[in-house]
Scaffold this active site. Structure first.
Site, PDB file in Angstrom:
ATOM      1  N   SER A  79       0.833  -1.204   0.000  1.00  0.00           N
ATOM      2  CA  SER A  79       0.000   0.000   0.000  1.00  0.00           C
ATOM      3  C   SER A  79       0.872   1.262   0.000  1.00  0.00           C
ATOM      4  O   SER A  79       1.941   1.284   0.607  1.00  0.00           O
ATOM      5  CB  SER A  79      -0.869  -0.009   1.264  1.00  0.00           C
TER       6      SER A  79
ATOM      7  N   TYR B 132      -1.884   5.768  -4.453  1.00  0.00           N
ATOM      8  CA  TYR B 132      -2.872   6.839  -4.321  1.00  0.00           C
ATOM      9  C   TYR B 132      -2.248   8.080  -4.941  1.00  0.00           C
ATOM     10  O   TYR B 132      -1.099   8.405  -4.633  1.00  0.00           O
ATOM     11  CB  TYR B 132      -3.163   7.139  -2.847  1.00  0.00           C
TER      12      TYR B 132
ATOM     13  N   THR C 140      -5.211   2.948  -7.499  1.00  0.00           N
ATOM     14  CA  THR C 140      -6.548   2.939  -6.887  1.00  0.00           C
ATOM     15  C   THR C 140      -7.371   4.088  -7.471  1.00  0.00           C
ATOM     16  O   THR C 140      -6.943   5.243  -7.431  1.00  0.00           O
ATOM     17  CB  THR C 140      -6.447   3.054  -5.355  1.00  0.00           C
TER      18      THR C 140
ATOM     19  N   LYS D 151      -7.244  -0.348 -10.406  1.00  0.00           N
ATOM     20  CA  LYS D 151      -7.868  -1.076  -9.284  1.00  0.00           C
ATOM     21  C   LYS D 151      -9.106  -0.334  -8.790  1.00  0.00           C
ATOM     22  O   LYS D 151      -8.992   0.802  -8.313  1.00  0.00           O
ATOM     23  CB  LYS D 151      -6.867  -1.218  -8.137  1.00  0.00           C
TER      24      LYS D 151
ATOM     25  N   HIS E  32     -12.887  -2.062  -3.008  1.00  0.00           N
ATOM     26  CA  HIS E  32     -12.057  -1.535  -1.918  1.00  0.00           C
ATOM     27  C   HIS E  32     -12.436  -2.205  -0.591  1.00  0.00           C
ATOM     28  O   HIS E  32     -12.561  -1.551   0.444  1.00  0.00           O
ATOM     29  CB  HIS E  32     -12.247  -0.010  -1.834  1.00  0.00           C
TER      30      HIS E  32
END
Ligand code: GLV
Length: 366
Positions: A105, A128, A154, A229, A253
């Site tokens: 992440s 992100y 994402t 994603k 998510h």
């Protein structure tokens, strides 16, 4: 004795501070999608084939050109040192020992370099996109230099979903931890607010203007393949393919963003059809059994990612816990293949399952 991956959740709940457990466990608002991610799997049934010689079963597969031991990979989950002091490094070692891919992440509590230094392994980096594009560019380049093999972008989080437990707990990162990839920048800490500290962080830092042009922009700053994603529709699948995505991850998510979207296993087939075999389609959300993995593959997924079972097993037993989760899912998936008459992942077909949307289904003509 642990006999299935779901059992780790109760252990984690006992061990972890309430604020931490609630953060990992929660979905958005009514948590309808959270339950549906699991329930939808239970409405898909098998059409097993019998008397196939399954004395040898091959679970291996290839993802973006990388050969892995099984089509079960690790999804990005944030802030893993809240679960266990070794955090993301323990997860990376477990994935590598199992011969599969870990996705780190952006909001990890270990940096891309620290995770890379755990040893060899195929790793993807979840991204992100922040308002500060210089920070994004630097981070992507660091991930690339650290040997990460793909970016999982994402796309479902222009704002953070409303997770009510986090609001009640005034969720924030424990004081001894930082978002390690952003350490030294102004972006490493979550402030304590009257709200969820993460929701405030997202509101301040992430770029709400993110759109398809940025998928193109990302391709100008990295040569790594980009997985989009958070896709749930045929329309977006077509645009993602046109925009140069190397693959699609059907994801809601972990039911933490928009509530009342369908379970990912329900949305999967629409995406697979729209992708027309031009890019691989993956799925995360609700995978807890080897049978779930098989169902996703039967409906066209090239592989699945698991999230919560990883953080809960990490909390319960560190690296050994994550290894055990991967081993249990491997063994259950192998058993499902044996009992459905499939000797390799390529033999898993649409005819091995029946869904509620194709009932009444006419048996294939012989
Ligand atoms: C992190 O990605 C989260 O959804 O909490």
């Amino acid at each position: 004795m642990i006999t299935n991956v779901t059992e780790y959740e109760a252990i984690a709940k006992e061990k972890l501070p309430k604020m931490v457990y609630d953060y990992y466990a929660s979905g958005a608002e009514d948590q309808w999608t959270l339950k549906e991610n699991r329930n939808a799997f239970s409405r898909i049934l098998f059409r097993p084939r019998i008397l196939v010689d399954v004395s040898k079963i091959d679970l291996t597969t290839t993802v973006l050109g990388f050969k892995i031991s099984m089509p079960i990979m690790i999804a990005p989950t944030a802030m893993q040192k809240m679960a266990h002091p070794e955090g993301e490094s323990a997860t990376a070692r477990a994935a590598s020992a199992a011969g599969t891919i870990m996705t780190l992440s952006s909001w990890s509590t270990s940096s891309v370099e620290e995770v890379a230094s755990t040893g060899p392994g195929i790793r993807f980096f979840q991204l992100y996109v922040l308002k500060d594009r210089n920070v994004v560019t630097q981070l992507v380049k660091r991930a690339e230099r650290a040997g990460f093999k793909a970016i999982a972008l994402t796309v479902d989080t222009p704002m953070l979903g409303r997770r009510e437990a986090d609001i009640k707990n005034r969720f924030t990162l424990p004081p001894n931890l930082v978002l390690k990839n952003f350490e030294g920048l102004d972006l490493g800490k979550l402030e304590r607010t009257d709200d969820s500290g993460l929701a405030s962080y997202v509101a301040r830092q992430t770029d709400r203007s993110l759109n398809w042009k940025d998928v193109k922009w990302l391709q100008t700053i990295t040569s790594l393949p980009i997985l989009v994603k958070g896709v749930l529709t045929a329309e977006d699948t077509k645009i993602a393919v046109q925009a140069g995505a190397a693959g699609i991850i059907v994801s809601n998510h972990g039911a933490r963003q928009l509530d009342y979207v369908p379970a990912t296993i329900t949305a999967l087939e629409e995406v697979v059809k729209a992708a027309q075999g031009r890019v691989p389609v993956f799925l995360d959300g609700g995978i807890r059994r080897g049978t779930d993995v098989f169902k996703a593959l039967a409906l066209g997924a090239s592989g699945v990612f698991i999230g919560r079972p990883v953080v809960f097993s990490l909390a319960a037993d560190g690296e050994a816990g994550v290894r055990k989760v991967l081993e249990i899912l491997h063994d259950e998936f192998e058993l499902t293949m044996a009992l459905t008459g499939c000797r390799s992942v390529n033999e898993i077909s649409r005819d091995h399952v029946v869904t509620e949307w194709d009932r009444p289904r006419i048996a294939p003509r012989l």
